[in-house]
Design a protein around this motif. Structure first.
Motif, PDB file in Angstrom:
ATOM      1  N   VAL A 178       0.818  -1.193  -0.179  1.00  0.00           N
ATOM      2  CA  VAL A 178       0.000   0.026  -0.134  1.00  0.00           C
ATOM      3  C   VAL A 178       0.956   1.239   0.012  1.00  0.00           C
ATOM      4  CG1 VAL A 178      -2.014  -1.210   1.025  1.00  0.00           C
ATOM      5  CG2 VAL A 178      -0.248   0.154   2.779  1.00  0.00           C
ATOM      6  N   GLY A 179      -0.020   2.247  -0.340  1.00  0.00           N
ATOM      7  CA  GLY A 179       0.961   3.767  -0.365  1.00  0.00           C
ATOM      8  C   GLY A 179       1.687   3.991   1.076  1.00  0.00           C
ATOM      9  N   GLY A 180       2.941   4.376   1.039  1.00  0.00           N
ATOM     10  CA  GLY A 180       3.621   4.746   2.091  1.00  0.00           C
ATOM     11  C   GLY A 180       4.632   3.413   2.536  1.00  0.00           C
ATOM     12  N   ASP A 181       4.457   2.408   2.019  1.00  0.00           N
ATOM     13  CA  ASP A 181       5.191   1.323   2.394  1.00  0.00           C
ATOM     14  C   ASP A 181       6.590   1.540   1.582  1.00  0.00           C
ATOM     15  OD1 ASP A 181       3.444  -0.012   3.751  1.00  0.00           O
ATOM     16  OD2 ASP A 181       2.724  -1.366   2.307  1.00  0.00           O
ATOM     17  N   THR A 182       7.695   0.816   1.973  1.00  0.00           N
ATOM     18  CA  THR A 182       9.067   0.616   1.525  1.00  0.00           C
ATOM     19  C   THR A 182       9.104  -0.979   1.486  1.00  0.00           C
ATOM     20  OG1 THR A 182       9.879   2.779   2.511  1.00  0.00           O
ATOM     21  CG2 THR A 182      11.458   0.887   1.659  1.00  0.00           C
ATOM     22  N   ARG A 183       9.646  -1.238   0.228  1.00  0.00           N
ATOM     23  CA  ARG A 183       9.820  -2.621   0.037  1.00  0.00           C
ATOM     24  C   ARG A 183      11.224  -2.851  -0.504  1.00  0.00           C
ATOM     25  NH1 ARG A 183       5.790  -3.428   2.340  1.00  0.00           N
ATOM     26  NH2 ARG A 183       4.060  -4.684   2.001  1.00  0.00           N
ATOM     27  N   TYR A 184      11.750  -3.930  -0.345  1.00  0.00           N
ATOM     28  CA  TYR A 184      13.138  -4.227  -0.649  1.00  0.00           C
ATOM     29  C   TYR A 184      13.181  -5.423  -1.721  1.00  0.00           C
ATOM     30  CZ  TYR A 184      13.935  -1.169   3.435  1.00  0.00           C
ATOM     31  OH  TYR A 184      13.857  -0.377   4.263  1.00  0.00           O
ATOM     32  N   TYR A 185      13.711  -5.174  -2.865  1.00  0.00           N
ATOM     33  CA  TYR A 185      13.841  -5.971  -4.116  1.00  0.00           C
ATOM     34  C   TYR A 185      15.027  -6.680  -4.394  1.00  0.00           C
ATOM     35  CZ  TYR A 185       9.388  -3.829  -4.513  1.00  0.00           C
ATOM     36  OH  TYR A 185       8.019  -3.469  -4.349  1.00  0.00           O
ATOM     37  N   GLN A 186      14.965  -7.654  -4.983  1.00  0.00           N
ATOM     38  CA  GLN A 186      16.138  -8.417  -5.386  1.00  0.00           C
ATOM     39  C   GLN A 186      15.772  -9.598  -6.613  1.00  0.00           C
ATOM     40  OE1 GLN A 186      18.402 -10.337  -1.871  1.00  0.00           O
ATOM     41  NE2 GLN A 186      20.701  -9.906  -3.075  1.00  0.00           N
ATOM     42  N   CYS A 187      16.781  -9.935  -7.151  1.00  0.00           N
ATOM     43  CA  CYS A 187      16.507 -11.066  -8.085  1.00  0.00           C
ATOM     44  C   CYS A 187      17.464 -12.372  -7.749  1.00  0.00           C
ATOM     45  CB  CYS A 187      16.772 -10.560  -9.579  1.00  0.00           C
ATOM     46  SG  CYS A 187      16.610 -11.834 -10.872  1.00  0.00           S
ATOM     47  N   TRP A 188      16.864 -13.217  -7.340  1.00  0.00           N
ATOM     48  CA  TRP A 188      17.909 -14.648  -7.349  1.00  0.00           C
ATOM     49  C   TRP A 188      17.882 -15.284  -8.618  1.00  0.00           C
ATOM     50  CZ3 TRP A 188      15.240 -19.164  -4.066  1.00  0.00           C
ATOM     51  CH2 TRP A 188      15.924 -20.088  -3.751  1.00  0.00           C
ATOM     52  N   TYR A 189      18.906 -15.762  -8.937  1.00  0.00           N
ATOM     53  CA  TYR A 189      19.101 -16.435 -10.347  1.00  0.00           C
ATOM     54  C   TYR A 189      19.973 -17.530 -10.390  1.00  0.00           C
ATOM     55  CZ  TYR A 189      23.711 -13.686 -10.850  1.00  0.00           C
ATOM     56  OH  TYR A 189      24.921 -13.133 -10.516  1.00  0.00           O
ATOM     57  N   ARG A 190      19.539 -18.442 -11.589  1.00  0.00           N
ATOM     58  CA  ARG A 190      20.489 -19.781 -11.666  1.00  0.00           C
ATOM     59  C   ARG A 190      21.922 -19.485 -12.297  1.00  0.00           C
ATOM     60  NH1 ARG A 190      20.010 -24.541  -9.547  1.00  0.00           N
ATOM     61  NH2 ARG A 190      17.852 -24.558  -9.657  1.00  0.00           N
ATOM     62  N   ASP A 191      22.680 -20.201 -11.540  1.00  0.00           N
ATOM     63  CA  ASP A 191      24.085 -20.075 -12.348  1.00  0.00           C
ATOM     64  C   ASP A 191      24.985 -21.275 -12.049  1.00  0.00           C
ATOM     65  OD1 ASP A 191      27.120 -19.625 -13.148  1.00  0.00           O
ATOM     66  OD2 ASP A 191      27.278 -18.014 -11.606  1.00  0.00           O
ATOM     67  N   ASN A 192      24.615 -22.276 -13.230  1.00  0.00           N
ATOM     68  CA  ASN A 192      24.915 -23.704 -13.041  1.00  0.00           C
ATOM     69  C   ASN A 192      26.159 -24.120 -12.741  1.00  0.00           C
ATOM     70  OD1 ASN A 192      22.136 -24.438 -13.809  1.00  0.00           O
ATOM     71  ND2 ASN A 192      22.645 -24.667 -15.906  1.00  0.00           N
ATOM     72  N   THR A 193      27.195 -23.248 -12.947  1.00  0.00           N
ATOM     73  CA  THR A 193      28.567 -23.657 -12.760  1.00  0.00           C
ATOM     74  C   THR A 193      29.130 -22.566 -12.004  1.00  0.00           C
ATOM     75  OG1 THR A 193      29.395 -22.470 -14.683  1.00  0.00           O
ATOM     76  CG2 THR A 193      28.936 -24.637 -15.122  1.00  0.00           C
ATOM     77  N   GLY A 194      28.545 -22.139 -10.890  1.00  0.00           N
ATOM     78  CA  GLY A 194      28.778 -20.894  -9.915  1.00  0.00           C
ATOM     79  C   GLY A 194      30.370 -20.970  -9.578  1.00  0.00           C
ATOM     80  N   VAL A 195      30.790 -19.465  -9.437  1.00  0.00           N
ATOM     81  CA  VAL A 195      32.116 -19.432  -9.250  1.00  0.00           C
ATOM     82  C   VAL A 195      32.555 -20.050  -7.768  1.00  0.00           C
ATOM     83  CG1 VAL A 195      32.692 -17.667 -10.828  1.00  0.00           C
ATOM     84  CG2 VAL A 195      31.749 -17.146  -8.499  1.00  0.00           C
ATOM     85  N   CYS A 196      31.696 -19.960  -6.767  1.00  0.00           N
ATOM     86  CA  CYS A 196      32.047 -20.520  -5.602  1.00  0.00           C
ATOM     87  C   CYS A 196      31.532 -21.926  -5.227  1.00  0.00           C
ATOM     88  CB  CYS A 196      31.340 -19.698  -4.407  1.00  0.00           C
ATOM     89  SG  CYS A 196      31.795 -18.086  -4.637  1.00  0.00           S
ATOM     90  N   GLY A 197      31.168 -22.721  -6.431  1.00  0.00           N
ATOM     91  CA  GLY A 197      30.715 -24.215  -6.072  1.00  0.00           C
ATOM     92  C   GLY A 197      29.305 -24.339  -5.897  1.00  0.00           C
ATOM     93  N   ASN A 198      28.398 -23.096  -5.893  1.00  0.00           N
ATOM     94  CA  ASN A 198      27.050 -23.306  -5.865  1.00  0.00           C
ATOM     95  C   ASN A 198      26.444 -23.010  -7.085  1.00  0.00           C
ATOM     96  OD1 ASN A 198      27.024 -23.381  -2.796  1.00  0.00           O
ATOM     97  ND2 ASN A 198      27.791 -21.321  -3.192  1.00  0.00           N
ATOM     98  N   SER A 199      24.922 -23.109  -7.138  1.00  0.00           N
ATOM     99  CA  SER A 199      24.221 -23.189  -8.557  1.00  0.00           C
ATOM    100  C   SER A 199      23.181 -21.822  -8.672  1.00  0.00           C
ATOM    101  CB  SER A 199      23.483 -24.399  -8.678  1.00  0.00           C
ATOM    102  OG  SER A 199      22.619 -24.433  -7.394  1.00  0.00           O
ATOM    103  N   HIS A 200      23.677 -20.870  -7.763  1.00  0.00           N
ATOM    104  CA  HIS A 200      22.812 -19.668  -7.786  1.00  0.00           C
ATOM    105  C   HIS A 200      23.519 -18.485  -7.008  1.00  0.00           C
ATOM    106  CE1 HIS A 200      21.938 -20.241  -3.440  1.00  0.00           C
ATOM    107  NE2 HIS A 200      22.201 -21.528  -3.649  1.00  0.00           N
ATOM    108  N   ASN A 201      23.013 -17.200  -7.478  1.00  0.00           N
ATOM    109  CA  ASN A 201      23.514 -16.094  -7.079  1.00  0.00           C
ATOM    110  C   ASN A 201      22.475 -14.787  -7.056  1.00  0.00           C
ATOM    111  OD1 ASN A 201      25.253 -13.898  -7.138  1.00  0.00           O
ATOM    112  ND2 ASN A 201      27.100 -14.704  -8.333  1.00  0.00           N
ATOM    113  N   LEU A 202      22.883 -13.846  -6.733  1.00  0.00           N
ATOM    114  CA  LEU A 202      21.709 -12.761  -6.573  1.00  0.00           C
ATOM    115  C   LEU A 202      22.530 -11.543  -7.141  1.00  0.00           C
ATOM    116  CD1 LEU A 202      21.924 -14.321  -3.473  1.00  0.00           C
ATOM    117  CD2 LEU A 202      19.577 -13.497  -3.478  1.00  0.00           C
ATOM    118  N   THR A 203      21.584 -10.459  -7.391  1.00  0.00           N
ATOM    119  CA  THR A 203      21.874  -9.034  -7.832  1.00  0.00           C
ATOM    120  C   THR A 203      22.053  -8.350  -6.435  1.00  0.00           C
ATOM    121  OG1 THR A 203      19.377  -8.222  -7.687  1.00  0.00           O
ATOM    122  CG2 THR A 203      20.267  -9.190  -9.751  1.00  0.00           C
TER     123      THR A 203
END
Length: 269
Positions: A235-260
């Motif tokens: 509703v008006g007056g609210d603050t929301r916090y947004y992000q995108c969680w995305y797939r990274d099949n060969t991730g650089v840290c050994g995981n399969s996902h990352n975020l913005t």
């Protein structure tokens, strides 16, 4: 205007007191007035999408609050010998943009204007919480998350007017791993005071009653966009916090996902 704008300083003369006050001896000054359509960060860049220069001469850029006014932002070399700067703008309040040439140089180029609705936070450049395996992103013109296996880093931006009833805001994610799913979500707070916590190959920045907004897939260039950012009883007056969680099949840290990075938006009715 928002987007790419052709510029030509050929025949321009030596500048003004306002430009000289920026701290560099300039010449070939050309001036523009820009009025943000929304309150948030505005980027002015003589750089192309690959990070290369978008002018054929050595540029300098300054943004002021008025002719002869205060300098809001200044840059000499950002992408090679070309320039880029970000400043905080207010909807409906004009600012003045000066593009000049170092040592009096003149030429042609493309000045891109990018408006970022809301306030970016939780950036993966190591200025807050470090990325999980040293995969911090270099500090840049726009905010990003942590580095992914495509040798890029996910950036979350928003465009539109933050009106709940208008429902025009679109969330835009760039720098993702191409051709893979991503989830746009919102929360009611910024995790760890806005610094985020490690999660997969990135940082989780948004939390508390998280709402899944839309699942999409990145295109061949690693971009993805939502059709809406309204959800979760907003509703008006609210603050929301947004992000995108995305797939990274060969991730650089050994995981399969990352975020913005995270993005905070305060809404009107």
């Amino acid at each position: 205007a928002i987007g790419p704008n052709a510029i030509d300083s050929t025949g321009a003369s030596y500048g003004s007191a306002a430009a000289t006050d920026s701290g560099v001896g300039l010449g070939g000054d050309i001036w523009y007035e820009y009025t943000p359509s929304a309150t948030g960060i505005v980027a002015f860049a003589l750089c192309d999408l690959t990070g290369g220069g978008a002018a054929d001469y050595d540029t300098v850029i300054a943004v002021l609050d008025a002719c002869g006014g205060n300098v809001l932002g200044f840059n000499d070399d950002f992408c090679g010998f070309q320039s880029a700067v970000t400043v905080t703008g207010t909807a409906g309040v004009p600012m003045v943009v000066n593009v000049s040439g170092f040592g009096g140089a003149t030429g042609t180029g493309v000045l891109s204007v990018i408006e970022i609705l809301g306030t970016p936070y939780c950036v993966g450049d190591g200025s807050g919480t470090a990325c999980p395996c040293g995969n911090n992103a270099p500090a840049g013109l726009l905010p990003t998350g942590c580095v992914n296996s495509a040798a890029s880093a996910g950036t979350l931006l928003a465009a539109g007017t933050a009106s709940v009833s208008g429902d025009t805001v679109q969330l835009i994610a760039t720098g993702l791993v191409p051709g893979l799913p991503c989830l746009f979500f919102s929360g009611k707070n910024a995790v760890n005071g806005g610094a985020g916590i490690t999660f997969g190959d990135g940082l989780r920045c948004a939390g508390n009653e998280a709402v899944r907004l839309q699942v999409t897939a990145s295109d061949a260039t690693g971009n993805s966009i939502t059709t809406s950012a309204v959800g979760g009883g907003l509703v008006g007056g609210d603050t929301r916090y947004y992000q995108c969680w995305y797939r990274d099949n060969t991730g650089v840290c050994g995981n399969s996902h990352n975020l913005t990075n995270g993005l905070a938006i305060t809404w009107d009715n």
